[in-house]
Design an enzyme around this catalytic site. Structure first.
Site, short mmCIF file in Angstrom:
data_model
loop_
_atom_site.label_atom_id
_atom_site.label_comp_id
_atom_site.label_asym_id
_atom_site.label_seq_id
_atom_site.Cartn_x
_atom_site.Cartn_y
_atom_site.Cartn_z
N HIS A 161 28.21 77.62 54.84
CA HIS A 161 26.76 77.41 54.80
C HIS A 161 26.39 76.37 53.74
O HIS A 161 26.88 76.43 52.61
CB HIS A 161 26.05 78.73 54.50
CG HIS A 161 26.02 79.65 55.68
ND1 HIS A 161 27.16 80.25 56.19
CD2 HIS A 161 25.01 80.02 56.50
CE1 HIS A 161 26.83 80.96 57.25
NE2 HIS A 161 25.55 80.84 57.47
N PRO A 162 25.50 75.45 54.08
CA PRO A 162 25.06 74.47 53.09
C PRO A 162 24.16 75.13 52.05
O PRO A 162 23.48 76.11 52.37
CB PRO A 162 24.26 73.48 53.93
CG PRO A 162 23.69 74.29 55.04
CD PRO A 162 24.76 75.31 55.37
N SER A 183 19.94 74.22 60.53
CA SER A 183 19.71 74.43 59.10
C SER A 183 18.53 73.59 58.62
O SER A 183 17.70 74.05 57.83
CB SER A 183 20.97 74.08 58.31
OG SER A 183 20.74 74.27 56.92
N GLN A 184 18.43 72.35 59.11
CA GLN A 184 17.33 71.47 58.75
C GLN A 184 15.99 72.13 59.08
O GLN A 184 15.08 72.21 58.25
CB GLN A 184 17.44 70.13 59.50
CG GLN A 184 16.34 69.12 59.18
CD GLN A 184 16.37 68.60 57.75
OE1 GLN A 184 17.40 68.17 57.25
NE2 GLN A 184 15.24 68.70 57.05
N PHE A 241 25.06 80.95 47.78
CA PHE A 241 23.96 81.89 48.00
C PHE A 241 23.47 81.67 49.43
O PHE A 241 23.17 80.52 49.83
CB PHE A 241 22.84 81.58 47.01
CG PHE A 241 21.54 82.31 47.28
CD1 PHE A 241 20.46 81.64 47.86
CD2 PHE A 241 21.42 83.66 46.97
CE1 PHE A 241 19.26 82.30 48.10
CE2 PHE A 241 20.22 84.33 47.20
CZ PHE A 241 19.15 83.65 47.78
N VAL A 242 23.45 82.74 50.22
CA VAL A 242 22.98 82.64 51.61
C VAL A 242 21.82 83.61 51.83
O VAL A 242 21.90 84.79 51.46
CB VAL A 242 24.11 82.92 52.62
CG1 VAL A 242 23.57 82.87 54.07
CG2 VAL A 242 25.24 81.90 52.46
N ILE A 243 20.76 83.08 52.39
CA ILE A 243 19.59 83.91 52.73
C ILE A 243 19.01 83.36 54.02
O ILE A 243 19.16 82.17 54.31
CB ILE A 243 18.55 83.88 51.58
CG1 ILE A 243 17.49 84.97 51.76
CG2 ILE A 243 17.90 82.51 51.47
CD1 ILE A 243 16.61 85.17 50.51
N CYS A 244 18.39 84.22 54.79
CA CYS A 244 17.76 83.77 56.05
C CYS A 244 16.46 83.07 55.67
O CYS A 244 15.43 83.69 55.46
CB CYS A 244 17.51 84.98 56.95
SG CYS A 244 16.77 84.51 58.53
N ALA A 245 16.52 81.73 55.61
CA ALA A 245 15.39 80.95 55.08
C ALA A 245 14.12 81.14 55.90
O ALA A 245 13.01 81.19 55.37
CB ALA A 245 15.78 79.47 55.03
#
Ligand SMILES: NC(=O)NC1=NC(=O)NC1=O
Length: 176
Positions: free
Chosen positions: A67-68, A84-85, A119-123
């Site tokens: 994940h970016p 992701s963008q 750090f990964v979160i559902c933006a």
């Protein structure tokens, strides 16, 4: 897009449509194709989740590492995937002040140095202020807690990406 159409896709067509439901991890989609026919679209997500849960810790960490960063170098260099963008746009992460961007960079760096994955979160289910707050708080957690939380967020991202694909009705692959 209906279930029958999905169940009749060959693996190339399935990958074309669903290959990035887990960020930069098409191998998961490729593996889940073998579980067809699916009785529902939820079942596709359940099979993705089962595959992820079957992985050892290193495999789960590997998924997070694909994940970016949020508001990171990939975003700055225009190298984000389209999904992701769009997710980062939606959370307001493409319009940070320089102070917010600096803070995100420092926190992301601290987080990656501590855990060895980003750090990964559902933006899409959050916004820039909440994300900075979450990152500030989660960086204090134990690694095992963050592995679980990160994978939980990956599944939420997957769910929303599936919804987008099914609701937008991506054009069905032409019969090859
Ligand atoms: N590090 C991240 O959380 N990345 C992401 N979250 C999303 O919702 N999309 C991403 O690419």
């Amino acid at each position: 897009m209906d279930l029958e159409a999905v169940n009749s896709m060959n693996y190339e067509q399935f990958l074309d449509i669903f290959g990035n439901i887990i960020e930069k991890c098409p191998v998961i989609t490729a593996a889940v194709w073998s579980r067809r026919p699916f009785l529902s679209f939820c079942e596709v997500e359940d099979r993705v989740s089962e595959f992820i849960e079957s992985l050892p810790t290193s495999g789960k960490e590997g998924i997070l590492r694909c994940h970016p960063d949020l508001a990171g170098r990939e975003q700055a260099s225009g190298m984000l995937t389209k999904e992701s963008q769009e997710e980062q746009n939606q959370a307001g992460l493409t319009s940070l002040t320089s102070k917010e961007r600096e803070r995100m960079m420092l926190l992301n760096t601290e987080y990656k140095q501590k855990f060895g994955f980003p750090f990964v979160i559902c933006a899409k289910m959050s916004n820039k202020d909440q994300i900075i707050k979450e990152l500030t708080s989660r960086v204090q957690n134990h690694p095992s807690v963050e592995l679980l939380k990160g994978i939980e967020e990956v599944k939420k991202i997957c769910h929303l990406r599936m919804q987008d694909i099914l609701c937008k009705g991506s054009p069905l692959p032409t019969k090859l």
